[in-house]
Design a protein around this motif. Structure first.
Motif, PDB file in Angstrom:
ATOM      1  N   ASP A 212      39.397  46.534   0.116  1.00  0.00           N
ATOM      2  CA  ASP A 212      38.271  45.476  -0.043  1.00  0.00           C
ATOM      3  C   ASP A 212      38.092  44.424   1.068  1.00  0.00           C
TER       4      ASP A 212
ATOM      5  N   LYS B 148      32.968  46.298   0.997  1.00  0.00           N
ATOM      6  CA  LYS B 148      34.095  47.148   0.382  1.00  0.00           C
ATOM      7  C   LYS B 148      34.189  48.654   0.602  1.00  0.00           C
TER       8      LYS B 148
ATOM      9  N   ARG C 127      44.577  44.552  -1.416  1.00  0.00           N
ATOM     10  CA  ARG C 127      43.443  44.775  -0.757  1.00  0.00           C
ATOM     11  C   ARG C 127      43.270  46.210  -0.243  1.00  0.00           C
TER      12      ARG C 127
END
Length: 1126
Positions: free
Chosen positions: A612, A567, A597
């Motif tokens: 992410d 991440k 995301r």
């Protein structure tokens, strides 16, 4: 009683001179001719005698005045030759009963010691001996400016204090002096006849002024307190008919204390009874004439043939238009025309060897106010002039404000301009404080007027304007009003304080507030309010700052690298006022806030890009754009997603030997976004599934030579690619290959029938392959190969470490204990041992290591917490290495919990919470101990022990009590040394009425000073020590100061001061008559001041008789007085 002159009825006998001038008396005795003809001045002095001084002539007093022209010339000369004074005392006016102080200052830069200063009244009276209740002399020295300040303070002035004074200062061969006048406003009253007893008494005998000799009072009008009626006695007749031995008895009988003055007066009266042989009629004792008038002096000669000469102040007078001589028979007349102040002097006439003298007083006419002051109204800041006219040019005029004299000076706001008869008082920049009643006073009149000062109507010429300023720039608030007056600045209702950054400027009618390097806290509402006006000028200041993107934490090319699958949270600090709005984009696509995301997050001081589970496709350039009302900012950030590299293609074996081969391969098609650092190579036998790594260090090239393979056995090899992220998956295996040797040597020349054989003569460290063939009559069989090569070496015992059982788990010791660990091991030849602590070399200054052939010892004499860690032991024999690790933990008692709070109190219960300690003592916290204490006794009792949570409820508390709580931390070493106590207390309240404990105030032992035993009037004998005693109490202990005649006694070796248990003692060593006077003891503390006085009289013993002072003898009578008792 004889009458020496025609004005004898109004004449007052002159007082005796002070004891300090016996030399002048002796000098006077050498001029008998002068003594015979001198007369005393009249008691009613002519007006205008303010600047005259008293002059002594053969123990008598007469009035003389320096001619104004001569006096002015002397003063001018003094002012030019002033070499010591930097500030001279100035003349002044004082009312009866008030105080006045004259100040003289002397510069001490070139002086090695303190100069000598003397104060005189008139020309002869030294005031040092007159210090007392009404006169105090002080002197101070300022070390920084090196200036001596001398003060003469007259307290509760009386009418007879008026006159001319003189101040003289001397230092070695330097001399400086100046004179000044004192005027005392005296009340009018009658002048009663003064007899000998009142003339030769000390002023205020037996009253509060006792002890003061008042000489000048005999020459002025003054009130004499009514005495009880006594029979009229002519004391002069008694004295003239009495024997000299009876003089003192008569003086004491009729209350005459000035014995010396009485004897001098009696001596002169006897001389005056002698008849003059030259003069049939002498001059009057004194003459008076108005300024500009004419005076006539007449003497009558006994013999008209005698030659007559006239003198003024010792200089012969020649005939002129001013001085006219006339002869009428035996009369000799002198006319003085157009008398001026310079003619005010002593005159005498000589005839043969005799002379007679007189005194001329020239009275100056009073100054009248011819043009009165007028009431005036002005505005603040204006120039005000108050004007009046007087009857003569350059007259002495005094100005007053509300009854107080205006004294102009360099620091005064008042200036006085004189233009002939016109006198103008100028006030620059009038204020409301100048509104008052002003008056002017002359010797013959006065005038007054009222001055009113009002405010001008205020106009705002330039108002304040709202401003918007960039951060760091200058803020300048400027306004202009119609008047030049000060004002006050406020910000958000609070006064503005000046600093190095903030300046308030006032120039004329313009007011500015300048703030350098504007900050965000400078924003607000500013108001300027002119003084004395109910007007305000407001303005708002708004501070803005263009947005900025701070990329200091990134690389030079603003690149951010992230591993695929991880991440990414990229936080970029931003600034700006107001806070800017941030927009992220990639290419033409904006990245919005949300839950995707790839998203953004906004904060007041930063903007964050969140990705992410990063993927390879997320690599690229991301743009951030900031915008607020002050401007915009842009930046680009490159995001690089890196991953493991792809596996290489299957390697190719190009050459094969007896136990080796050469293999090549190609780099992987994708390096994972990070350069390939090297390769790992593995091999296995074809029939096996176990792969063995051939290199532990990365192979940087794409070729490798595996060795130590078994001849005749089939092998396969494969490759791993390595980058900064990690190791790729393995490549496909290569094609199988078999290593083969070409030359075989027969180890035994003769056939053996056994299945064992020892091969000798082999080289050390050589690797050999072995094969065996069976032989019979038919021939040799196929060879059988040993599975792997055999290394030829000496017999080696691999190393082995035998860790004791108790060291296989963490070894725990307390701080200060000794650590002594013995670790046995095996191996041949003697192994090499290496110790490391947490991967670093061990500091042998702190930890001792001792090695033998069979064990190693680690020893720490006094363990500390820094000795905790993982200790690694490596034992190496040839290429054999054995390692072992020992965990040592040095523990200590923990610190106390950080904060203990009372969360709630209900009923008999209290809920507590606390936070774990910052220092756990290098061991896990095993519990807590809670104690309570009643506020009254503060004795601590344990309520809970070995408690594991960080919150607890204390129950069964006593209702009505107030409790404090504290908590100890605990680990395996024990309780913490200190405990953390609650800041507040918990009150277990009753359900009913709450009892409030009474409050008792502490007793205040402080007390203002108070004398418990006063000083008493004391008589002392000259030459014998005298003591003054009193007792005082007070708390705090008062500071004691002794004073003589209101002057503090400091560092005087003739005095010793003691204070013991509140008893204060002043010891006077061998006092003289000079030490007589009023002594005062002053006690001071923080609560008040108290004084107590007493009088000390020092008596001198002459043949057993005590007298107040030194006796004075008449000429020719000294021996007879010594032979008789007084």
């Amino acid at each position: 009683m004889p009458e020496p002159t025609k004005k004898e009825e109004n004449e007052v006998p002159a007082p005796a001179p002070p004891p300090e001038e016996p030399s002048k008396e002796k000098e006077a005795g050498t001029t008998p001719a002068k003594d015979e003809e001198e007369v005393s001045p009249p008691s009613a002095l002519p007006p205008g005698l303010g600047s005259r001084a008293l002059e002594r002539k053969d123990s008598d007093w007469t009035l003389v005045e320096t001619p104004p022209g001569e006096e002015q010339a002397k003063q001018n000369a003094n002012s030019q030759l002033s070499i010591l004074f930097i500030e001279k005392p100035q003349g002044g006016t004082v009312k009866v009963g008030e105080d006045i102080t004259f100040i003289a200052k002397v510069k001490a830069e070139d002086l090695l010691r303190k100069p000598t200063i003397k104060w005189f009244k008139g020309k002869w009276m030294d005031l040092a001996s007159k210090a007392g209740k009404h006169l105090q002399l002080k002197e101070t020295f300022e070390r920084h400016s090196r200036v001596y300040t001398f003060e003469m303070q007259i307290i509760k002035a009386k009418d007879n204090f008026a006159g001319n004074y003189r101040c003289e200062v001397t230092y070695k061969d330097k001399f400086d002096s100046c004179s000044f006048d004192l005027e005392v406003h005296e009340s009018t009253g009658t002048t009663p006849n003064i007899d000998i007893r009142s003339a030769f008494k000390r002023s205020g005998e037996g009253q509060e002024d006792a002890g003061e000799l008042d000489f000048s009072g005999l020459l002025k009008r003054r009130e004499v307190k009514q005495q009880e009626e006594e029979p009229q006695v002519d004391v002069w007749e008694l004295l003239k008919n009495a024997k000299p031995s009876e003089y003192e008895k008569i003086a004491f009988q009729y209350g005459i204390t000035d014995l010396r003055g009485m004897l001098k007066r009696l001596k002169r009266m006897r001389r005056e009874e002698k008849k003059s042989a030259a003069f049939a009629k002498i001059l009057d004792p004194a003459y008076q004439v108005d300024k500009g008038g004419r005076v006539r002096f007449v003497v009558e000669l006994a013999d008209p043939k005698l030659e007559v000469k006239w003198y003024k102040n010792g200089q012969e007078i020649r005939p002129s238009t001013k001085y006219i001589f006339e002869h009428k028979g035996c009369q000799r007349i002198l006319f003085i025309n157009n008398c001026q102040m310079t003619d005010d002097s002593e005159y005498y006439v000589t005839a043969g060897d005799e002379k007679c003298s007189t005194e001329l007083f020239v009275r100056e006419p009073p100054i009248m106010v011819t043009k009165q002051l007028e009431d005036t109204t002005a505005y603040c800041g204006e120039r005000v002039e108050l004007e009046c006219e007087v009857s003569e040019d350059d007259a002495n005029v005094k100005w007053f404000k509300n009854g107080e004299e205006i004294i102009p000076g360099p620091k005064s706001r008042y200036r006085i301009r004189v233009e002939g008869k016109k006198h103008i008082l100028i006030i620059e920049g009038a204020t409301k404080a100048d509104a008052a009643e002003y008056s002017v006073m002359t010797t013959g009149g006065q005038s007054s007027a009222k001055l009113s000062v009002d405010l001008k109507p205020l106009k705002i010429l330039t108002p304040l304007t709202d401003q918007t300023v960039n951060l760091g720039k200058e803020i300048c608030l400027k306004c202009e009003i119609s008047e030049n007056i000060p004002g006050k600045w406020t910000k958000n209702g609070l006064p503005v304080q000046e600093s190095d950054r903030l300046k308030v400027v006032h120039k004329g009618r313009i007011h500015k507030l300048v703030i350098a390097n504007a900050l965000t806290e400078d924003e607000g509402d500013y108001v300027f309010a002119p003084d004395a006006y109910n007007v305000t000028l407001p303005a708002k200041v708004h501070v803005i700052d263009p947005p900025k993107i701070i990329l200091d934490g990134l690389d030079a090319d603003n690149t951010v690298t992230v591993i695929a699958g991880n991440k990414l949270r990229l936080e970029i600090p931003i600034s700006g006022e107001p806070p800017p709005k941030a927009m992220w984009s990639r290419g033409d696509k904006a990245i919005m806030e949300g839950s995707g995301r790839i998203r953004t997050e906004s904060y007041p001081d930063s903007s964050t890009l969140v990705i992410d589970i990063a993927e390879r496709d997320d690599s690229g350039v991301y743009h951030i754009n900031l915008k607020n009302e002050a401007g915009e900012a842009h930046a680009s950030i490159k995001v690089k997603v890196v991953d493991f590299p792809d596996p290489p293609v299957a390697p190719t074996v190009t050459e094969v030997g007896d136990d080796w081969c050469i293999m090549n391969w190609e780099p992987p098609a994708y390096d994972g976004g990070s350069p390939i650092l090297g390769y790992f190579i593995e091999r296995k036998k074809k029939q096996s599934s176990r792969w063995m790594r051939l290199n532990f260090d990365l192979c940087k090239e794409t070729t490798f030579e595996p060795k130590k393979m078994i001849e005749g056995v089939a092998y396969e090899v494969r490759i791993f690619a390595v980058n900064a992220i990690g190791i790729s998956k393995p490549s496909m295996p290569s094609r199988p290959f078999v290593p083969l040797a070409e030359d075989w040597i027969v180890a035994n020349k003769d056939l053996i029938d056994k299945t064992k054989f020892t091969i000798t003569g082999l080289p050390t460290d050589a690797k050999i392959f072995v094969r065996v063939k069976a032989v019979n009559a038919a021939g040799a069989s196929e060879p059988k190969y040993y599975s792997q090569p055999i290394l030829v070496k000496e017999i080696i015992e691999p190393p082995k470490i035998r860790i004791p059982r108790h060291l296989k788990q963490t070894y725990i010791r307390r701080v200060g204990e000794a650590v002594n660990l013995v670790i046995p091991f095996q191996g041949k030849p003697r192994p090499e041992l290496t110790w490391k602590k947490d991967g670093a070399e061990i500091d042998k200054n702190q930890i001792n290591i001792r090695n033998s052939e069979t064990d190693t010892i680690i020893f720490i004499r006094k363990a500390e917490r820094s000795h905790s860690g993982k200790y690694d032991l490596q034992v190496k024999v040839d290429k054999f290495v054995e390692t072992a690790s020992i965990d040592i933990q040095i523990i200590d008692r923990p610190g106390p919990p950080q904060i203990v709070k009372i969360e709630d109190v209900w009923g008999e219960n209290v809920a507590l919470t606390w936070t774990p300690p910052k220092d756990d003592g290098n061991a896990a916290i095993t519990g807590y101990t809670i104690q309570k204490a009643d506020k009254k006794s503060m004795e601590w009792f344990t309520v809970i022990e070995h408690y594991h949570r960080t919150s607890a409820t204390i129950t069964e508390l006593v209702i009505g009590n107030e409790y404090y709580f504290r908590v100890f931390s605990e680990n395996m070493c024990g309780l913490s040394e200190d405990a953390t106590m609650t800041k507040e207390s918990a009150v277990i309240a009753r359900d009913g009425k709450i009892y409030k404990n009474p409050v008792y105030e502490d007793f205040d032992f402080s007390e203002a000073p108070m004398f418990t035993q006063p000083l008493v009037n004391t008589y002392a004998i000259a030459g014998y020590n005298a003591t003054l005693n009193c007792s005082v109490r007070g708390n705090p202990k008062p500071k004691i100061t002794w004073m003589k005649n209101k002057v503090a006694i400091v560092d005087d070796p003739r005095y010793r001061m003691f204070s013991n248990q509140g008893v204060c003692t002043l010891e006077i060593r061998k006092p003289s008559p000079y030490d007589g006077g009023t002594y005062c003891c002053k006690a001071v503390n923080d609560l008040g001041t108290v004084e107590i006085e007493c009088k000390l009289e020092v008596k001198v013993i002459y043949q057993g008789v005590n007298t107040p002072g030194q006796p004075v003898f008449l000429e020719g009578q000294q021996q007879s007085l010594h032979n008789k008792d007084f």
